[in-house]
Design an enzyme around this catalytic site. Sequence first.
Site, PDB file in Angstrom:
ATOM      1  N   TYR A 140       7.508 -54.642   5.081  1.00  0.00           N
ATOM      2  CA  TYR A 140       8.062 -53.975   3.889  1.00  0.00           C
ATOM      3  C   TYR A 140       7.271 -54.428   2.669  1.00  0.00           C
ATOM      4  CZ  TYR A 140      11.660 -51.828   0.977  1.00  0.00           C
ATOM      5  OH  TYR A 140      12.344 -51.039   0.087  1.00  0.00           O
ATOM      6  N   TYR A 181       6.926 -44.401  -0.748  1.00  0.00           N
ATOM      7  CA  TYR A 181       8.003 -45.390  -0.829  1.00  0.00           C
ATOM      8  C   TYR A 181       9.299 -44.717  -0.432  1.00  0.00           C
ATOM      9  CZ  TYR A 181      11.357 -48.669  -2.887  1.00  0.00           C
ATOM     10  OH  TYR A 181      12.400 -49.528  -3.097  1.00  0.00           O
TER      11      TYR A 181
END
Lengths: 143, 142, 408
Positions: free
Chosen positions: C312, C363
Amino acid sequence: MSVEYNADQKIPHPAMWGVLYKSSTPFWDGVKEKRVMLQRCKSCGYWLNPPRPMCPKCRSQESEWVAAKGTGKIYSWVTFNESPHSAFKTPYEAVLVELDEGPRIVSNVVGINSDELEIGMPVEVTFEDVAEDLTLPKFKKVG
Amino acid sequence: MVMEYNPKIPTLRPYIDPDNQGFWDGVREHRLVIQKCKDCGLVIHRPRPMCPRCLSTEREWTPSMGKGVIYAYVNVIYQNAGYPGIKAPYSVVVVEITEGVRILANLYDIEPEGVRIGTPVEICFDDIADDLTLPKFKRLNS
Amino acid sequence: MFDEYLARRYRTTTRPKKEHYLVKDSAAIVGIGATEFSKDSGRSELQMVCEAVKAAVDDAGLQMEEIDGFVRFEMDYTDEMHICSSLGIPKLTYFAECGWGGGASCSTIVHAAAAIAAGVAECIVCYRGMNEASGRRYGRIPGTPSIMTAPRDHFGSILPFGHCTPPGWVAMFASRYLHEFDATAEDLAWVSVVCREHANRNPNAIFYDRPLTVQECVEARMIIEPLRLYDCCVDTDGAVAIIVASAEKAKKLKQKPAYIVGATQGNATEGELMTSYYRPVISGLPEAWYTGQELWRVTGAIPSDVNVAQFYDAFSPLIPMQLEEYGFCDRGKGMDFCRGGDRIRLGGELPCNTSGSHLSEAYLHGMNLIAEAVRQIRGTSTAQVKNAELSLVTGGLGIPTSAILLRN
């Protein structure tokens, strides 16, 4: 009973629910022009009510908006005796109207007394400017 | 001094609740107080209802010397990534005070380009509005 | 209270027995679907989510009627009730919601896999849809806030100081990380550059046709010191849907299943929403460490078994920090692992973020990373690791987090 409003209180506006409102924009645009607009799947003709981005029957994203005749019947109703919001004076009714085209919409009545209201009662749309920036479709007795 | 506030965009206020009220009451009176467990003596920041060491809910506010060193910092350079009511650039620092806990605040007399980890600082208070005082740090003995 | 973390010891005596971990190999990711990734979708989040779910159902070769569960992000503006009304999904027997922003990404898979292992549902959609570029950007606060009081004690303790956006919150951790391990902006740039190299192979990536150099990274404008423009992820409009099904059902479907070997979550004490600055050490991510320790325990795998990883990366420093916390290198060595890029790019020791990830693909709060991990197992990535057998994905950092390990 028709809704009476407290003049100094802001009536909840559909735009306050910004996110899902996108699907309903043509409905509220129609109201401004005093029309009840209904969403229908272009591929299979299924009514998309309440409005949504995809047809649950055939999963097409192609839809069209058509003007309802504006007539229908009282399908169900409730009476508010305690005010849920400072803008609304009580008592008043919220009604569920089944339009002749089939879809049902939530609304209020105009000029119909509580003791007159009954399921199956024929009604037709009328438009009430309840605030400077807000018109609502409401229903009155036919004729 | 190094922070420039736009009076048209009010600075967000701290949220005062029963657990942190002592801290913000102290700030308003220009005193730095830190939560301390009445039973085991653990010094705790940020304020909370229960001591994580002995699970006691008995707490008190103990005065702090307000001296420490800069432990970490960021400099808000791009205005859109910061608060619209505070003119960028400005610094946000985490200061480790001698009592052993860390406090997040702004700087009073150090420009963003002069901030370094390890710089000794002490507490001061900035009355930025009639109803708002914020803790800030300035160079030690300045 | 941090002895366990500081000493890097994970006490397994207080954990359930390994043989009680029913999730292992009980479920698989069978379908992935997404919209295009853009800066302005021009449509509602609900519409994008419906499109992504439909694409995932088609990808899996399922019938819409077979979907019986949904797991949503607590932050998502859409919900299973409205989605089912658009997609014509007749009934659900399982629905759940995961908290903590991007920390929810792999958590959705944890919930789905656990529900399937428990026999509550058989075919579960995990999804995320957001107009994060054209709508409300997380990196900014709304023009003039109408709120005078921050919503909670936590925000009330940071917002008065103008410490109000995720890049700033993470920059504070990065400030310590760079300081303690003597790392430079140039070191950090390699993370962004490698992600961009991978994005340049991926036509769906927002930065597909925009190469990036270390020089450009270090000269880019400062957002919140020490983070510059390319240290931050790319604001995106889009939606991603992932379908988890029982291993039994997965065998009968269209795609090669990506079996879930392990799916774990982790919270650590002294935590705050992205501002856990009051712990003994803040140059690390104890939530990720706990999540990793549990993942290795329940799966029996070790970091060197992993062939490809999707970390991440809302911000670039999070990748070296996670390399340490998930055990791919020693503490303080994450930056060395990334410097020069050779060990993390395709062909390296641990190819990372092979779609371009948050920094360069899109994103989508971690869900596009899960989709890429599945493509690696299927052999269909645009930066395919040869014979990838074990594929790791991690969830959002600085908050309670999650991770999954997939196998072919």
